[in-house]
Scaffold this motif. Structure first.
Motif, mmCIF file in Angstrom:
data_model
loop_
_atom_site.group_PDB
_atom_site.id
_atom_site.type_symbol
_atom_site.label_atom_id
_atom_site.label_comp_id
_atom_site.label_asym_id
_atom_site.label_seq_id
_atom_site.Cartn_x
_atom_site.Cartn_y
_atom_site.Cartn_z
ATOM 1 N N THR A 2 0.824 -1.204 0.000
ATOM 2 C CA THR A 2 0.000 0.000 0.000
ATOM 3 C C THR A 2 0.860 1.256 0.000
ATOM 4 O O THR A 2 1.820 1.360 0.756
ATOM 5 N N LYS A 3 0.510 2.202 -0.875
ATOM 6 C CA LYS A 3 1.202 3.487 -0.885
ATOM 7 C C LYS A 3 0.863 4.248 0.397
ATOM 8 O O LYS A 3 -0.275 4.189 0.896
ATOM 9 N N ARG A 4 1.842 4.984 0.910
ATOM 10 C CA ARG A 4 1.638 5.731 2.153
ATOM 11 C C ARG A 4 2.043 7.190 1.965
ATOM 12 O O ARG A 4 3.084 7.481 1.365
ATOM 13 N N TYR A 5 1.198 8.071 2.512
ATOM 14 C CA TYR A 5 1.427 9.510 2.407
ATOM 15 C C TYR A 5 1.268 10.140 3.793
ATOM 16 O O TYR A 5 0.660 9.552 4.691
ATOM 17 N N ALA A 6 1.804 11.336 3.942
ATOM 18 C CA ALA A 6 1.658 12.052 5.217
ATOM 19 C C ALA A 6 1.313 13.510 4.943
ATOM 20 O O ALA A 6 1.846 14.125 4.012
ATOM 21 N N ILE A 7 0.441 14.045 5.767
ATOM 22 C CA ILE A 7 0.125 15.477 5.783
ATOM 23 C C ILE A 7 0.444 15.985 7.186
ATOM 24 O O ILE A 7 -0.109 15.482 8.174
ATOM 25 N N ILE A 8 1.336 16.964 7.253
ATOM 26 C CA ILE A 8 1.720 17.559 8.534
ATOM 27 C C ILE A 8 1.071 18.931 8.637
ATOM 28 O O ILE A 8 1.275 19.792 7.764
ATOM 29 N N LEU A 9 0.303 19.142 9.681
ATOM 30 C CA LEU A 9 -0.398 20.418 9.878
ATOM 31 C C LEU A 9 0.512 21.360 10.659
ATOM 32 O O LEU A 9 0.776 21.150 11.841
ATOM 33 N N ALA A 10 0.976 22.412 9.981
ATOM 34 C CA ALA A 10 1.943 23.328 10.607
ATOM 35 C C ALA A 10 1.659 24.777 10.225
ATOM 36 O O ALA A 10 2.573 25.586 10.088
ATOM 37 N N ILE A 98 -1.612 9.516 6.467
ATOM 38 C CA ILE A 98 -1.596 9.844 7.892
ATOM 39 C C ILE A 98 -1.593 11.357 8.027
ATOM 40 O O ILE A 98 -0.892 12.057 7.292
ATOM 41 N N VAL A 99 -2.415 11.861 8.917
ATOM 42 C CA VAL A 99 -2.476 13.288 9.210
ATOM 43 C C VAL A 99 -1.947 13.489 10.621
ATOM 44 O O VAL A 99 -2.469 12.901 11.579
ATOM 45 N N VAL A 100 -0.890 14.291 10.739
ATOM 46 C CA VAL A 100 -0.275 14.528 12.042
ATOM 47 C C VAL A 100 -0.135 16.029 12.264
ATOM 48 O O VAL A 100 -0.115 16.811 11.320
ATOM 49 N N CYS A 101 -0.017 16.418 13.509
ATOM 50 C CA CYS A 101 0.146 17.824 13.863
ATOM 51 C C CYS A 101 1.632 18.143 14.034
ATOM 52 O O CYS A 101 2.374 17.349 14.622
ATOM 53 N N GLY A 102 2.026 19.295 13.553
ATOM 54 C CA GLY A 102 3.414 19.702 13.661
ATOM 55 C C GLY A 102 3.849 20.033 15.064
ATOM 56 O O GLY A 102 5.042 20.263 15.313
ATOM 57 N N ASP A 103 2.901 20.071 16.003
ATOM 58 C CA ASP A 103 3.236 20.385 17.398
ATOM 59 C C ASP A 103 3.131 19.160 18.302
ATOM 60 O O ASP A 103 2.945 19.284 19.507
ATOM 61 N N THR A 104 3.278 17.949 17.705
ATOM 62 C CA THR A 104 3.276 16.708 18.502
ATOM 63 C C THR A 104 4.601 15.964 18.285
ATOM 64 O O THR A 104 4.636 14.899 17.663
ATOM 65 N N PRO A 105 5.696 16.505 18.803
ATOM 66 C CA PRO A 105 7.029 15.957 18.485
ATOM 67 C C PRO A 105 7.377 14.668 19.204
ATOM 68 O O PRO A 105 8.408 14.065 18.893
ATOM 69 N N LEU A 165 -17.199 11.079 31.569
ATOM 70 C CA LEU A 165 -16.441 10.119 32.365
ATOM 71 C C LEU A 165 -15.484 9.284 31.529
ATOM 72 O O LEU A 165 -14.598 8.614 32.071
ATOM 73 N N VAL A 166 -15.641 9.322 30.200
ATOM 74 C CA VAL A 166 -14.790 8.537 29.312
ATOM 75 C C VAL A 166 -13.374 9.119 29.310
ATOM 76 O O VAL A 166 -13.180 10.328 29.162
ATOM 77 N N LYS A 167 -12.389 8.252 29.450
ATOM 78 C CA LYS A 167 -10.994 8.705 29.509
ATOM 79 C C LYS A 167 -10.227 8.471 28.212
ATOM 80 O O LYS A 167 -9.094 8.933 28.068
ATOM 81 N N GLU A 168 -10.820 7.751 27.273
ATOM 82 C CA GLU A 168 -10.172 7.566 25.975
ATOM 83 C C GLU A 168 -10.435 8.802 25.123
ATOM 84 O O GLU A 168 -11.590 9.194 24.913
ATOM 85 N N VAL A 169 -9.350 9.417 24.620
ATOM 86 C CA VAL A 169 -9.498 10.708 23.941
ATOM 87 C C VAL A 169 -8.844 10.672 22.557
ATOM 88 O O VAL A 169 -7.981 9.847 22.258
ATOM 89 N N ASN A 170 -9.277 11.609 21.743
ATOM 90 C CA ASN A 170 -8.744 11.797 20.404
ATOM 91 C C ASN A 170 -7.437 12.594 20.490
ATOM 92 O O ASN A 170 -7.392 13.670 21.084
ATOM 93 N N THR A 171 -6.377 12.069 19.882
ATOM 94 C CA THR A 171 -5.075 12.745 19.936
ATOM 95 C C THR A 171 -4.866 13.733 18.788
ATOM 96 O O THR A 171 -3.886 14.478 18.783
ATOM 97 N N GLY A 172 -5.752 13.692 17.788
ATOM 98 C CA GLY A 172 -5.590 14.579 16.640
ATOM 99 C C GLY A 172 -4.732 13.998 15.531
ATOM 100 O O GLY A 172 -4.428 14.682 14.551
ATOM 101 N N THR A 173 -4.334 12.728 15.651
ATOM 102 C CA THR A 173 -3.571 12.036 14.609
ATOM 103 C C THR A 173 -4.459 10.939 14.024
ATOM 104 O O THR A 173 -5.116 10.205 14.770
ATOM 105 N N TYR A 174 -4.474 10.822 12.687
ATOM 106 C CA TYR A 174 -5.384 9.898 12.021
ATOM 107 C C TYR A 174 -4.688 9.217 10.844
ATOM 108 O O TYR A 174 -3.789 9.792 10.232
ATOM 109 N N CYS A 175 -5.167 8.022 10.517
ATOM 110 C CA CYS A 175 -4.904 7.412 9.226
ATOM 111 C C CYS A 175 -6.205 7.348 8.438
ATOM 112 O O CYS A 175 -7.272 7.031 9.003
ATOM 113 N N PHE A 176 -6.139 7.652 7.142
ATOM 114 C CA PHE A 176 -7.315 7.624 6.277
ATOM 115 C C PHE A 176 -7.003 6.857 4.999
ATOM 116 O O PHE A 176 -5.860 6.894 4.497
#
Length: 457
Positions: A2-10, A98-105, A165-176
């Motif tokens: 599978t081809k893989r790509y990344a988008i970095i939000l900065a 994959i979409v990642v944030c530029g402020d999650t080093p 009360l849910v402790k599982e949270v969205n980190t802002g990183t995704y694969c699509f």
């Protein structure tokens, strides 16, 4: 495969940083945070990587260089809008993005790889990187159904009493799935309080289309930390420092006080190196085995040979040989090459100079723009006078020479092989090999003259 790509939000300015410097350029252990993100993605061998830039675009692109393609988000209208800017480069491509944030080093290569693998193994159209936190206030909650599948993401302000009360949270990183991502982005609305286009809305759009949405949970909540202010910046630096130091110690490096030792992510250290407290080692530094660094030593972009000792000193952009002794309180400035078995002693400054094997400048000297041969002794207080007010000039000191204390070598000048320069000399002409050079006023003693001076007073 599978081809893989990344988008970095900065593209964000990072107003909460309260800084002239754009958020993703703030350093962690001497390296801008976006470089950590890119460095952690690099081993994945992505087919294309796109960084979305906005505020400070020129400076971010200059920092990243050819490590990424770039798209400018002219208006900051939300995360979905930011991702949509990459459409012309990715829209028709088949594969995983994959979409990642530029402020999650702190997110590691291993976590990125696990997220990709989980997403592709489950044939999902979207996979959310999640984690569990003790205090989830402010995070979007991951709501799962009775089968453990993701049902929706609920923002904190929209969550009911049970959802809070849910402790599982969205980190802002995704694969699509790449095509599904850009198709869903066309349906994202900005009908919300902020008037922005939010990427998590893609999840709901895919679910309404009966597409498969998954969540992959990392057990290390700390690595998903986003940096929005100076407090988080300090926390991220502390976490990365501990991670890096522990890795070096596991690889055979002795770090006497890890809490007070700062080692950059690109530094390579061989086993049996000892590092004392207060040392700061950054850039692409390589330290070879049996060397001793510190205490209170700063090394940047250097190669340090085997068995070398550097104490209370600063060494930058230089190559240091084997069994060299530097310091205390020496300064090795850029473009210096120090050979084997050399001594650079206390309060010696070296700049753009070559020191041959077995040579020494033991104290209180400035050696700049110089070629120093083998087995040369440079006495206390010696200066290579390299600058005429406009240009820098070269001093050459050939093998086996002896430079007496408080000598000025006025460049351009060559001190021949095996030469002695008398203490206190100012040398302005070349000295032939095997010579004694004396260039100082002749001493004259006036008997009884001191008494006349005292009587005047």
């Amino acid at each position: 495969m599978t081809k893989r790509y990344a988008i970095i939000l900065a593209a964000g300015q990072g107003t909460r940083m309260k800084s002239k410097l754009y958020k993703v350029l703030h350093p962690i252990l001497g390296r801008p945070m976006i470089q950590h993100v890119i460095g952690n993605l690099r081993p994945l061998q992505l087919d294309k990587q796109i960084t979305i830039v906005g505020f400070g675009a020129d400076k971010v692109m200059e920092e990243v260089g050819n490590k990424s393609d770039f798209v400018v988000q002219e208006e900051q209208l939300g995360t979905a809008h930011a991702v949509q800017q990459a459409e012309r480069l990715l829209k028709d491509k088949k594969g995983t993005t994959i979409v990642v944030c530029g402020d999650t080093p702190l997110i590691t290569t291993e976590t990125y790889e696990e997220l990709f693998a989980y997403h592709e193994a489950n044939n999902a159209k979207a996979t959310i990187l999640t984690t569990e936190v003790e205090n989830p206030a402010g995070y979007g909650r991951i709501i799962r159904n009775e089968n453990g599948k993701v049902e929706r993401i609920v923002e904190h302000k929209d969550a009911d009493k049970n959802e809070l009360l849910v402790k599982e949270v969205n980190t802002g990183t995704y694969c699509f799935d790449n095509k599904a991502l850009f198709a869903a982005l066309q349906e994202v609305s900005n009908d919300n309080a902020q008037g922005e286009y939010y990427l998590p809305d893609v999840i709901e759009i895919l679910q309404k289309s009966a597409e498969r949405v998954e969540a992959f949970m990392t057990t290390d909540a700390e690595e998903t930390m986003g940096i929005n202010d100076r407090v988080a910046l300090a926390q991220a630096e502390a976490a990365m420092k501990q991670r890096i130091n522990e890795l070096h110690m596991q690889n055979g490096v002795t770090i006497m006080d890890p809490a007070n030792t700062y080692i950059g992510a690109e530094v390579t250290i061989e086993p049996d190196v000892v590092i004392f407290p207060g040392s700061v080692i950054t850039g692409k530094t390589v330290i070879k085995s049996d060397s001793v660094i510190g205490p209170h030593t700063e090394i940047t972009n250097c190669t340090i040979g085997e068995g070398t000792v550097i104490k209370q000193s600063v060494v930058t952009d230089s190559e240091i040989g084997n069994r060299v002794n530097i310091g205390p309180f020496a300064h090795i400035r850029p473009a210096s090459t120090i050979g084997n078995n050399v001594k650079i002693g206390n309060f010696v400054e070296v700049k753009k100079a070559v020191f041959g094997d077995d040579s020494k400048a033991s104290h209180l000297s400035y050696i700049g723009d110089a070629n120093v041969g083998r087995n040369v002794n440079i006495g206390c207080g010696t200066i290579t006078v390299n600058y005429d007010g406009k240009n820098k000039h070269l001093t050459t000191i050939e093998d086996d020479s002896f430079i007496g204390c408080n000598s000025n070598l006025v460049a351009p000048v060559t001190i021949g092989k095996g030469t002695y320069v008398a203490a206190g000399s100012t040398i302005t002409m070349d000295v032939p090999e095997d010579s004694l050079a004396i260039a100082r006023a002749r001493q004259e003693n006036k008997d009884g003259y001191a008494a006349k001076i005292r009587n005047r007073k």
